[in-house]
Write an enzyme that holds these catalytic residues in place. Structure first.
Site, PDB file in Angstrom:
ATOM      1  N   HIS A 282       0.747  -1.319  -0.006  1.00  0.00           N
ATOM      2  CA  HIS A 282      -0.026  -0.149   0.030  1.00  0.00           C
ATOM      3  C   HIS A 282       0.950   1.168   0.035  1.00  0.00           C
ATOM      4  O   HIS A 282       1.929   1.441   0.655  1.00  0.00           O
ATOM      5  CB  HIS A 282      -0.929  -0.064   1.054  1.00  0.00           C
ATOM      6  CG  HIS A 282      -0.461  -0.096   2.574  1.00  0.00           C
ATOM      7  ND1 HIS A 282      -0.057   1.182   3.261  1.00  0.00           N
ATOM      8  CD2 HIS A 282      -0.357  -0.973   3.351  1.00  0.00           C
ATOM      9  CE1 HIS A 282       0.496   0.764   4.436  1.00  0.00           C
ATOM     10  NE2 HIS A 282       0.289  -0.530   4.581  1.00  0.00           N
ATOM     11  N   GLU A 328      -5.085   1.902   2.778  1.00  0.00           N
ATOM     12  CA  GLU A 328      -5.021   0.482   3.324  1.00  0.00           C
ATOM     13  C   GLU A 328      -5.130   1.025   4.790  1.00  0.00           C
ATOM     14  O   GLU A 328      -5.928   0.055   5.672  1.00  0.00           O
ATOM     15  CB  GLU A 328      -3.714  -0.284   3.109  1.00  0.00           C
ATOM     16  CG  GLU A 328      -3.676  -1.675   3.788  1.00  0.00           C
ATOM     17  CD  GLU A 328      -3.215  -1.979   5.297  1.00  0.00           C
ATOM     18  OE1 GLU A 328      -3.441  -2.785   5.987  1.00  0.00           O
ATOM     19  OE2 GLU A 328      -2.686  -0.774   5.919  1.00  0.00           O
ATOM     20  N   GLU A 329      -4.580   1.840   5.556  1.00  0.00           N
ATOM     21  CA  GLU A 329      -4.228   2.144   6.922  1.00  0.00           C
ATOM     22  C   GLU A 329      -5.651   2.382   7.537  1.00  0.00           C
ATOM     23  O   GLU A 329      -6.058   1.995   8.725  1.00  0.00           O
ATOM     24  CB  GLU A 329      -3.504   3.191   7.215  1.00  0.00           C
ATOM     25  CG  GLU A 329      -1.885   2.791   6.872  1.00  0.00           C
ATOM     26  CD  GLU A 329      -1.369   1.546   7.650  1.00  0.00           C
ATOM     27  OE1 GLU A 329      -2.039   1.017   8.643  1.00  0.00           O
ATOM     28  OE2 GLU A 329      -0.397   1.395   7.466  1.00  0.00           O
ATOM     29  N   ASP A 354       3.492  -6.605   3.183  1.00  0.00           N
ATOM     30  CA  ASP A 354       2.829  -5.348   4.133  1.00  0.00           C
ATOM     31  C   ASP A 354       3.406  -6.085   5.407  1.00  0.00           C
ATOM     32  O   ASP A 354       2.433  -5.890   6.284  1.00  0.00           O
ATOM     33  CB  ASP A 354       1.610  -5.254   3.916  1.00  0.00           C
ATOM     34  CG  ASP A 354       1.052  -4.180   4.513  1.00  0.00           C
ATOM     35  OD1 ASP A 354       1.860  -3.178   5.150  1.00  0.00           O
ATOM     36  OD2 ASP A 354      -0.130  -3.824   4.943  1.00  0.00           O
TER      37      ASP A 354
END
Lengths: 473, 473
Positions: A282, A328-329, A354
């Site tokens: 990401h 993503e976070e 990741d």
């Protein structure tokens, strides 16, 4: 983020238990020669390190929907083009952004103590005048969930859940659950705010952020983490048998309309071009650090691996697609958008990097039984890089997780040594110096070798047998 | 602070080279029995850890002249009284305090980057509107001192001096010199501000503060340190061959009239009561951390050692005095006041604990030649604690340094393993969790044994031979 991967409960189809037979002949000598070349090229290529260096130096932190997120997308498009990928595109990902504001907390009684803290991602703001309240201390999340008393009401809940250190990062599971579900559990019990010991294995005076969630019908209360040494201080204050009081101020903005992008580069396949190999990490990061290990490393490793394949000049049979996912976070929007767009494409596999920049020590798969022989050959090719073979019960990460679940896609998984990962994860300490260039080279060699062979496989990894639905418990 | 101790250049009178003869008989069997008892008692006493825990939990950071400094003095007086020392007093130390204000710096070009930074102790404020200037980069302090060009003029000087890790902490010497003398060297060259890579061996996103100085007739400019990873970022930005620009805002207050106190506890001697054994550490700390390793540990170790001696019930021949010094960190006022008051007293020795909480690995002395046999016996008594004998060229620390130089006093020195000390020193990371209780117990055992035997020595350690004055170079 790092998705919890539970140990497969089903009997694992260990590679070691599968007869090899003539699997080795399944790849042409030319394909194996290219694999050997990639293994060597990866080990001597600094490209991944150069990519993450460039990203964190020229952009730095890039929370989804921020100005820096835009810069990161521009950086990614320009960089992938300059690397010579024949197809590069950015696909819009609309999202609701969260913006961190000023935040501050300190202990006011029985002794004044400052607190190093950070809002959790998605947290609401505190009232403008701040919150002054007694602390309701819980040694762990289980204690909060078990509490049927009035203890939390009108108080700031503090959950002192500790994170254990493991090579495979499994200590993150219970404590990240406490982080994501804690505010709802505290809110349900009438708490004014929720605080947690940082979800980290370090002893640094830096708080770990990370996404949290609220539940329908439960008051959304401000949520934050304090650094590990500050959690120790709060724990020590319990001993005095006097009320521990805290002041909290926190301003955040939620629900900001924004657009980010999944940035994509492709090496089009030849005879099996419609079978997609999706790899990536990401592009966004938390705002506190530089996003070097989370996940500059992942986008750099996967892009560099594809670039090495491109540089062989040998066209792959299947299409290799590198995806730098958006947000993503704090929302997984990029992964969801990707699934929406590509769930009807045929996929040879999805694979995601990741989990930082540690060496890869294990290779696992989730492929149909007919492809296990090929998987074993790939595993053999990774052995010289210090990678052991695991089982066929691989799980994937957060970004490719959505499309994988939706379309039941095959998976490759490369387990990295994450012993130190949660020392730095989601903190200001996620900076370039935490990356060892040699380990990044090992990662690139592994990825390039495995992705290349997967693209050349005489056997499709798909379709997987249908997933058995577990009865609701 | 940690004073630089250069390796003695003169030929060391190694203990091993001194004939032992009947030295062992110089202590009575009873005294040696008490020493053995103290060695055991120290290793099983948690008192030092309890003291530093109490100090950092109930008071925390205690910069000289602050409200917390007052609380620390009250804490010390109450604690020493509660331990039962027959004499406890606080002696006023007037000082000019420095108060940290808001500070902020970030890179504006060629790429925006935040900087984790902290003002150096004693730094002036920046103009209210802040400073916007180009960065003049120097790879180390020597490069700045050697610069005869106009490069620094109108710029923010950045000195990228690195700190090397050593067990004995000698890497601190060159880089702390850069920190203390850097602002004057930069100011001389027309710089607007001075910045330095944090004087630390860590890779944490925490800046290291520490005292700095200005020179007469040179403009006093704002001075600050950036964290090690931020220094790395500044270094990487040099590569782009474009001007690196920085914004700096910094507000501090200087010269605030304040009063702190040296807090003193004594065990009065018997037949040699007028010969003083001064041991201690400093009660103040920097404002960023909790002052656990610097120097909660030192005051706790020395107070606990004296308490163990008190608890034997055997009265020492000489007077044992524990001093918790005021304002070591940012002015050395406590040490100077102590020297002024006590320089005419006869001293058996001075000894100081101000290098964290690592194990003691070496014992050194500076005693008159006639006392070397006794020093050897003491060294023998410390061997079971893992302490090796060093030489008779010991140096003392910053607090007892003034009186030692003024009155040429004997010294005991207990070298601690400082391998990790500069990871945490002068940062927010100086917290209780950095202390290993077992190592603190070893320290207490060493101190109690050596101090007890020094108090009983049949030979005075003083007077030292006169110090040879080195010709000015």
């Amino acid at each position: 983020m790092f998705k919890i991967r539970r140990a497969a409960l089903a009997v694992a189809l260990c590679f070691a238990g599968v007869a090899t037979g003539s699997s080795a002949q399944s790849f042409s000598d030319a394909d194996l020669a290219v694999a050997a070349k990639l293994r060597e090229a990866g080990q001597s290529s600094n490209l991944a390190y150069e990519l993450v260096d460039s990203l964190v130096t020229e952009v730095g932190a890039r929370p989804a929907g921020s100005e820096n997120d835009k810069k990161a997308v521009d950086w990614a498009v320009a960089k992938l083009k300059s690397l010579g990928f024949p197809v590069v595109r950015a696909e819009a990902v609309p999202l609701k952004a969260w913006r961190r504001g000023e935040a501050h907390a300190h202990i006011t009684a029985p002794f004044a103590q400052p607190l190093v803290m950070t809002a959790l991602g998605g947290s609401v703001a505190a009232p403008k005048e701040g919150i002054n309240a007694e602390v309701a201390y819980y040694p762990d999340f289980a204690a909060l969930k078990a509490d049927t008393s009035d203890k939390a009401r009108g108080r700031i809940v503090f959950v002192d859940q500790k994170t254990e250190r493991f090579k495979d990062g499994r200590g993150y599971g219970p404590s990240s659950t406490a982080r994501t579900q804690g505010p709802a559990e505290a809110g349900k019990r009438g708490a004014l705010a929720f605080a947690i010991r940082s979800v980290g294995t370090d002893h640094d005076r830096l708080a770990h952020t990370g996404a949290t969630r609220y539940a329908e019908g439960v008051p959304a209360i401000p949520a934050f983490a304090v650094s590990v040494p500050d959690a120790d201080t709060i724990a020590r204050l319990q001993r005095y048998g006097k009320p521990v009081k805290m002041h909290l101020a926190m301003q955040n903005e939620l629900g900001i309309d924004a657009v980010s992008h999944n940035v994509i580069a492709e090496i089009p396949g030849t005879d099996l071009a419609d079978e997609i190999i999706t790899i990536g990490g990401h592009l966004d990061s938390w705002d506190l650090g530089q996003g070097a290990i989370d996940d500059g490393a992942g986008v750099a490793i996967t892009a560099a691996a594809a670039k090495l394949i491109l540089d062989t000049g040998v066209k792959p049979r299947r299409t290799i697609r590198v995806v730098m996912f958006a947000n993503e976070e704090n929302g997984l929007d990029g992964g969801r958008a990707y699934s929406e767009t590509y769930k009807h494409q045929k996929h040879q596999l999805v694979a995601e990097s990741d989990f930082g920049a540690g060496n890869i020590y294990r290779f696992q798969t989730r492929v149909r039984p007919e492809a296990l022989g090929v998987a074993m050959v790939i595993a053999e090719q990774l052995k010289p890089l210090g990678v052991e073979a695991g089982n066929n019960e691989a799980r994937t990460g957060a970004d490719t997780g959505t499309i994988q679940r939706v379309a039941n896609l095959p998976i490759l998984s490369f387990s990295q040594d994450g012993t130190d990962y949660f020392d730095y994860h989601h903190t200001a300490n996620d900076t370039l110096d935490k990356i060892d260039p040699a380990k990044l080279r090992q990662n690139v060699a592994v990825w390039a070798t495995a992705v290349w062979l997967s693209s050349q496989s005489p056997v499709a990894f798909h379709p997987l047998p249908p997933v058995e639905k577990k009865p609701a418990q």
